[in-house]
Write an enzyme that holds these catalytic residues in place. Structure first.
Site, short mmCIF file in Angstrom:
data_model
loop_
_atom_site.label_atom_id
_atom_site.label_comp_id
_atom_site.label_asym_id
_atom_site.label_seq_id
_atom_site.Cartn_x
_atom_site.Cartn_y
_atom_site.Cartn_z
N ALA A 203 5.67 -48.07 -29.91
CA ALA A 203 7.11 -48.31 -29.47
C ALA A 203 7.86 -47.00 -29.63
O ALA A 203 7.99 -46.48 -30.90
CB ALA A 203 7.91 -49.45 -29.94
N HIS A 204 8.36 -46.40 -28.57
CA HIS A 204 9.14 -45.11 -28.87
C HIS A 204 10.27 -45.04 -27.91
O HIS A 204 10.95 -44.22 -27.70
CB HIS A 204 8.00 -44.03 -28.40
CG HIS A 204 7.83 -43.74 -27.06
ND1 HIS A 204 6.81 -44.51 -26.63
CD2 HIS A 204 8.39 -42.86 -26.11
CE1 HIS A 204 6.62 -44.20 -25.15
NE2 HIS A 204 7.61 -43.15 -24.84
N ARG A 205 10.17 -46.08 -26.70
CA ARG A 205 11.19 -46.02 -25.60
C ARG A 205 12.65 -45.95 -26.07
O ARG A 205 12.98 -46.68 -26.93
CB ARG A 205 10.88 -47.17 -24.78
CG ARG A 205 11.09 -46.77 -23.30
CD ARG A 205 10.36 -47.24 -22.17
NE ARG A 205 8.96 -46.76 -22.38
CZ ARG A 205 8.69 -45.73 -21.65
NH1 ARG A 205 9.67 -44.74 -21.15
NH2 ARG A 205 7.39 -45.43 -21.69
#
Ligand code: UD1
Ligand code: UDP
Length: 373
Positions: A203-205
């Protein structure tokens, strides 16, 4: 013919490599321009090496910044290179700030833009990527939507000329590298993992990591996971966890292994052998269905609805109960697992790169590769 490739982030390198390769196989030498939006070894160079791309012709070293700083700086530097090199076409891929900068700089110099992975829409204009996609599509002369659904998105916006549905080059990338990954990567042994014995998480958004509230919800989900998990962490997420004082909590979760971002071969091997994938990444939603691994997407919308319609992907957002409920069902219900794992790949046959090179060469030969008046 002289095609220029403008790219700067991890997914762009991975998804453009098959197109670069297709041009080289046809005796055309591409010009490679790297904006430097991603600059850590494990976010950039590792992919240039593993995917055996030719040396980069221009390193622009734009680096990080606010949306406008990064886009503006990239535009200024890309413009200089394009003025000097005078390519016949500029290829960009996807929806990053690098894409928007490359497309705008190029079209204003009257150098036609070819947009690989055109037409994707999340219909969520609060995402920087959505703005980049829309503007890049409208600045482009030749558009390569991966699916019929994405072609229709372009049509709804009045873009109908020079639109070619070619599939997604991610299939090319997976097919070109999955076997090598299986043979070469020792990531399972290194991390002490059993095939199908772990969940792979990324997860990086911005919408999930930039607010303390949402990042805390992600951490709470990780703390409640009912099986072994591996999380190769994007530097953006790592920085935010530290900034919000959440890093200690994440690093002390017993059944969770957090690693640095991984190279493509290690990552592909981890994906292929995962029991399930939980992610907010675009490319990983695609790779999951290509590799036949159930995907739970940590978002409330997706610009890859084909994966959901095909049955291989479920949107769970940051809803802990919903996400872990689906994971539990996958663990307990073999038929449900089989259905998700066997969902058909909607992204084509792995020849998208070749099609893109052929179409652009053909347009060039006919004198039709130019910015229309
Ligand atoms: C960008 C894209 C996103 C894509 C992602 C791929 C935009 C608006 N977003 O997001 O669509 O999914 O790339 O991974 O273009 N950082 C490092 N080292 C690096 C690169 C970044 O430490 O090599 C850190 C910096 O603190 C930086 C932050 O990560 O500020 C965000 O990087 P940036 O390129 O702005 O956006 P991504 O989150 O990577
Ligand atoms: N990827 C990788 N190593 C990692 C995480 C991702 O090689 O540690 C690859 C992944 O296989 C996919 C691409 O990077 O091809 C996805 O990039 P990312 O999630 O950063 O961006 P997005 O696709 O969301 O734009």
């Amino acid at each position: 013919m002289k095609p220029a490739f403008v790219f700067g982030t991890r997914p762009e390198i991975i998804k453009l490599a098959p197109v670069v390769r297709a041009f080289i196989e046809r005796g055309v030498e591409p010009l490679l321009i790297h904006t430097g939006q991603h600059y850590d070894y494990e976010m950039s160079r590792v992919f240039l090496e593993e995917l055996e791309l030719p040396p980069i012709d221009h390193h622009l070293e734009v680096g990080s910044g606010t949306q406008a700083e990064q886009t503006g700086k990239a535009m200024i530097k890309i413009e200089r290179v394009l003025m000097e090199e005078k390519p016949d076409v500029t290829l960009v891929q996807g929806d990053t700030n690098t894409v928007l900068a490359g497309a705008l700089a190029s079209v204003k110099l009257k150098i036609p833009v070819a947009h690989v992975e055109a037409g994707l829409r999340s219909f969520d204009r609060t995402m920087p990527e959505e703005i980049n996609r829309i503007l890049a599509d409208h600045a482009s002369e030749v558009l390569f939507p991966p699916t019929e659904e994405t072609r229709k998105n372009l049509e709804r916006e009045g873009i109908t000329e020079n639109v070619y549905v070619v599939g997604n080059t991610i299939v090319d990338a997976v097919l070109q590298n999955a076997e090598v990954a299986e043979k070469k990567s020792s990531i399972l042994e290194r991390l002490g993992l059993e095939p199908k014995g772990y969940v792979l998480i990324t997860a990086h958004r911005a919408e999930n990591t930039d607010s303390r509230e949402n990042l805390t919800r992600l951490v709470e989900m990780l703390e409640a996971l009912q099986m072994r998990a591996v999380y190769p962490m994007h530097p953006r997420t790592r920085k935010r966890l530290e900034e919000f004082g959440l890093w200690e909590r994440v690093s002390s979760i017993e059944n969770l292994t957090v690693t640095k971002p991984l190279g493509y071969l290690d990552f592909l091997k981890l994906e292929k052998n995962a029991f399930a994938i939980m992610t907010d990444s675009g490319g990983i939603q695609e790779e999951a269905i290509i590799l036949g691994v159930p995907c739970l997407t940590l978002r409330y919308n997706t610009e890859r609805p084909e994966t959901v319609e095909a049955g291989g992907n479920v949107l769970v957002g940051l809803e802990k109960e919903r996400a872990l409920g689906y994971l539990q069902r996958l663990l307990e219900d073999r038929e449900f697992y089989r259905k998700m794992a066997e969902a058909p790949n909607p992204f084509g046959d792995g020849k998208a790169g070749e099609r893109i090179a052929e179409i652009l060469l053909e347009l060039y030969k006919k004198g039709e590769l130019k910015v229309r008046s």
